[in-house]
Structure formats: structure tokens, C-alpha cells
Design a protein around this motif. Structure first.
Motif, PDB file in Angstrom:
ATOM      1  N   GLY A  59       0.915  -1.425  -0.073  1.00 17.48           N
ATOM      2  CA  GLY A  59       0.066   0.266  -0.259  1.00 17.48           C
ATOM      3  C   GLY A  59       1.216   0.847  -0.374  1.00 17.48           C
ATOM      4  O   GLY A  59       0.290   1.928  -0.817  1.00 17.48           O
ATOM      5  N   LEU A  60       1.818   1.353   1.155  1.00 19.32           N
ATOM      6  CA  LEU A  60       2.755   2.677   0.704  1.00 19.32           C
ATOM      7  C   LEU A  60       3.613   2.680  -0.188  1.00 19.32           C
ATOM      8  O   LEU A  60       3.756   3.676  -1.443  1.00 19.32           O
ATOM      9  CB  LEU A  60       3.814   2.319   2.191  1.00 19.32           C
ATOM     10  N   MET A  61       3.337   1.523  -1.494  1.00 18.85           N
ATOM     11  CA  MET A  61       4.324   0.836  -2.117  1.00 18.85           C
ATOM     12  C   MET A  61       3.780   2.099  -3.336  1.00 18.85           C
ATOM     13  O   MET A  61       4.097   2.799  -4.308  1.00 18.85           O
ATOM     14  CB  MET A  61       5.095   0.381  -3.187  1.00 18.85           C
ATOM     15  N   THR A  62       2.217   1.773  -3.559  1.00 19.15           N
ATOM     16  CA  THR A  62       1.542   2.047  -4.697  1.00 19.15           C
ATOM     17  C   THR A  62       1.407   3.635  -4.138  1.00 19.15           C
ATOM     18  O   THR A  62       1.026   4.536  -4.956  1.00 19.15           O
ATOM     19  CB  THR A  62      -0.003   1.900  -3.745  1.00 19.15           C
ATOM     20  N   GLN A  63       1.568   4.016  -3.014  1.00 17.83           N
ATOM     21  CA  GLN A  63       1.418   5.485  -2.750  1.00 17.83           C
ATOM     22  C   GLN A  63       2.589   6.065  -3.251  1.00 17.83           C
ATOM     23  O   GLN A  63       2.446   7.649  -3.748  1.00 17.83           O
ATOM     24  CB  GLN A  63       1.043   5.834  -0.798  1.00 17.83           C
ATOM     25  N   LEU A  64       4.147   6.064  -2.594  1.00 22.87           N
ATOM     26  CA  LEU A  64       5.071   6.546  -3.657  1.00 22.87           C
ATOM     27  C   LEU A  64       4.478   6.665  -4.597  1.00 22.87           C
ATOM     28  O   LEU A  64       5.930   7.082  -5.259  1.00 22.87           O
ATOM     29  CB  LEU A  64       5.409   5.808  -2.766  1.00 22.87           C
ATOM     30  N   LYS A  65       4.378   5.985  -5.804  1.00 26.21           N
ATOM     31  CA  LYS A  65       4.764   5.581  -7.349  1.00 26.21           C
ATOM     32  C   LYS A  65       3.520   6.851  -7.478  1.00 26.21           C
ATOM     33  O   LYS A  65       4.017   7.451  -8.307  1.00 26.21           O
ATOM     34  CB  LYS A  65       4.408   4.110  -7.882  1.00 26.21           C
ATOM     35  N   LYS A  66       2.398   6.711  -6.490  1.00 27.04           N
ATOM     36  CA  LYS A  66       1.300   8.007  -6.849  1.00 27.04           C
ATOM     37  C   LYS A  66       2.649   9.243  -7.035  1.00 27.04           C
ATOM     38  O   LYS A  66       2.260   9.629  -7.411  1.00 27.04           O
ATOM     39  CB  LYS A  66       0.724   7.500  -6.607  1.00 27.04           C
ATOM     40  N   PHE A  67       3.095   8.815  -5.720  1.00 22.59           N
ATOM     41  CA  PHE A  67       3.712  10.849  -5.791  1.00 22.59           C
ATOM     42  C   PHE A  67       4.741  10.908  -6.141  1.00 22.59           C
ATOM     43  O   PHE A  67       5.091  11.949  -6.475  1.00 22.59           O
ATOM     44  CB  PHE A  67       3.736  11.027  -3.704  1.00 22.59           C
ATOM     45  N   CYS A  68       5.551  10.149  -6.775  1.00 19.33           N
ATOM     46  CA  CYS A  68       6.791  10.027  -7.319  1.00 19.33           C
ATOM     47  C   CYS A  68       6.356  10.515  -8.829  1.00 19.33           C
ATOM     48  O   CYS A  68       7.575  11.115  -9.663  1.00 19.33           O
ATOM     49  CB  CYS A  68       8.197   9.321  -7.362  1.00 19.33           C
ATOM     50  N   GLY A  69       5.678   9.146  -9.038  1.00 23.28           N
ATOM     51  CA  GLY A  69       5.675   9.429 -10.880  1.00 23.28           C
ATOM     52  C   GLY A  69       6.888   8.691 -11.489  1.00 23.28           C
ATOM     53  O   GLY A  69       7.180   7.591 -11.415  1.00 23.28           O
ATOM     54  N   TYR A  70       6.564   9.517 -13.096  1.00 20.26           N
ATOM     55  CA  TYR A  70       8.218   9.109 -13.355  1.00 20.26           C
ATOM     56  C   TYR A  70       9.570   8.863 -12.443  1.00 20.26           C
ATOM     57  O   TYR A  70      10.692   8.209 -12.994  1.00 20.26           O
ATOM     58  CB  TYR A  70       8.285   9.559 -14.837  1.00 20.26           C
ATOM     59  N   ARG A  71      10.100   9.187 -11.400  1.00 25.68           N
ATOM     60  CA  ARG A  71      10.937   9.778 -10.759  1.00 25.68           C
ATOM     61  C   ARG A  71      11.196   8.747  -9.927  1.00 25.68           C
ATOM     62  O   ARG A  71      10.793   7.652  -9.733  1.00 25.68           O
ATOM     63  CB  ARG A  71      10.756  11.348  -9.561  1.00 25.68           C
ATOM     64  N   THR A  72      12.882   8.514 -10.327  1.00 21.20           N
ATOM     65  CA  THR A  72      13.749   7.771  -9.424  1.00 21.20           C
ATOM     66  C   THR A  72      13.560   7.797  -7.746  1.00 21.20           C
ATOM     67  O   THR A  72      13.741   8.866  -7.087  1.00 21.20           O
ATOM     68  CB  THR A  72      15.295   7.926  -9.966  1.00 21.20           C
TER      69      THR A  72
END
Length: 126
Positions: free
Chosen positions: A59-72
Motif C-alpha cells: 500500500g505504501l509503495m502504491t502511494q509512493l509511486k503515485k507521488f513520485c510518478g516517473y521519478r526515481t
């Protein structure tokens, strides 16, 4: 470092000495943002700091991918916390941080996120 900064404020003196002084410090690190990693997204998460990246829930990884988008995604780890000085390199034009910090820095704990956003808003002026 303060003595060198005073010289740089006049605009007539080469300011590379500031970077040299910071780099000469025995326990310093250049932040993993900027030209070395221009599309970085810095994440502050207590479980990652204590236990490593394996502590991230789906769940946290989904949140982080949403925030970061294409960024590393770059996590704030013990390695980043150890240096006495964390230098955000902005000496050359290609290194400038020309966006708001909250566009690439995320605290997973909402209390910390709100605190540091208010702190920067109220006390950091550049």
C-alpha cells in the motif's frame, strides 16, 4: 563556511571556495539530487530508515509511486543521515533546485510532512 559566504554575497568574487570548504569537511555528502539524479524523489519513511526497503508495504509503495510518478525513488537512509553536512549542490546553473521542495520530498508520516512544510514556509527563505 560563513566567511566564504560573505565574500560570495558581493557578487565580485568566485564562490567555488564555498564548495571546496564543504567538500574538505571530513564527514560530508553531496545530496543524491540534482545533476547526478535530476529526476529524484526523496522519501522519508521511518520503517525504511530503521529496517531497509524490505519494510515497505504494498500500500505504501502504491502511494509512493503515485507521488513520485516517473521519478526515481531515493529513500532517506542511515547512509544519508550519517554525514555532518548534507550539501545540496547548486553551484552551477545545471544544479539549481528550481521547483518547490515539496514537489520532490515526501514524508510518509503526515505529522512530519505537515511540520516540515510549515517549517520551510515560515523559516527558510532563499
Amino acid at each position: 563556511v560563513a566567511l566564504y559566504q560573505k565574500n560570495c554575497d558581493t557578487g565580485d568574487i568566485y564562490c567555488g571556495e564555498v564548495f571546496a570548504e564543504i567538500a574538505a569537511h571530513s564527514n560530508t555528502m553531496v545530496a543524491p539530487l540534482g545533476t547526478s539524479n535530476p529526476d529524484a524523489c526523496l522519501i522519508f519513511d521511518e520503517s525504511v530508515f530503521k529496517s531497509g526497503q524490505s519494510a515497505i508495504s504494498p500500500g505504501l509503495m502504491t502511494q509512493l509511486k503515485k507521488f513520485c510518478g516517473y521519478r526515481t525513488i531515493v529513500y532517506y537512509t542511515q547512509e544519508l543521515a550519517d554525514p555532518d553536512i548534507m550539501h545540496f549542490d547548486s553551484f552551477q546553473a545545471g544544479h539549481r533546485l528550481l521547483s518547490h521542495f515539496y514537489a520532490f520530498v515526501h514524508f510518509t508520516n503526515p505529522l512530519f510532512d505537515n511540520y516540515y512544510k510549515r517549517f520551510v514556509r515560515d523559516f527558510l527563505h532563499y
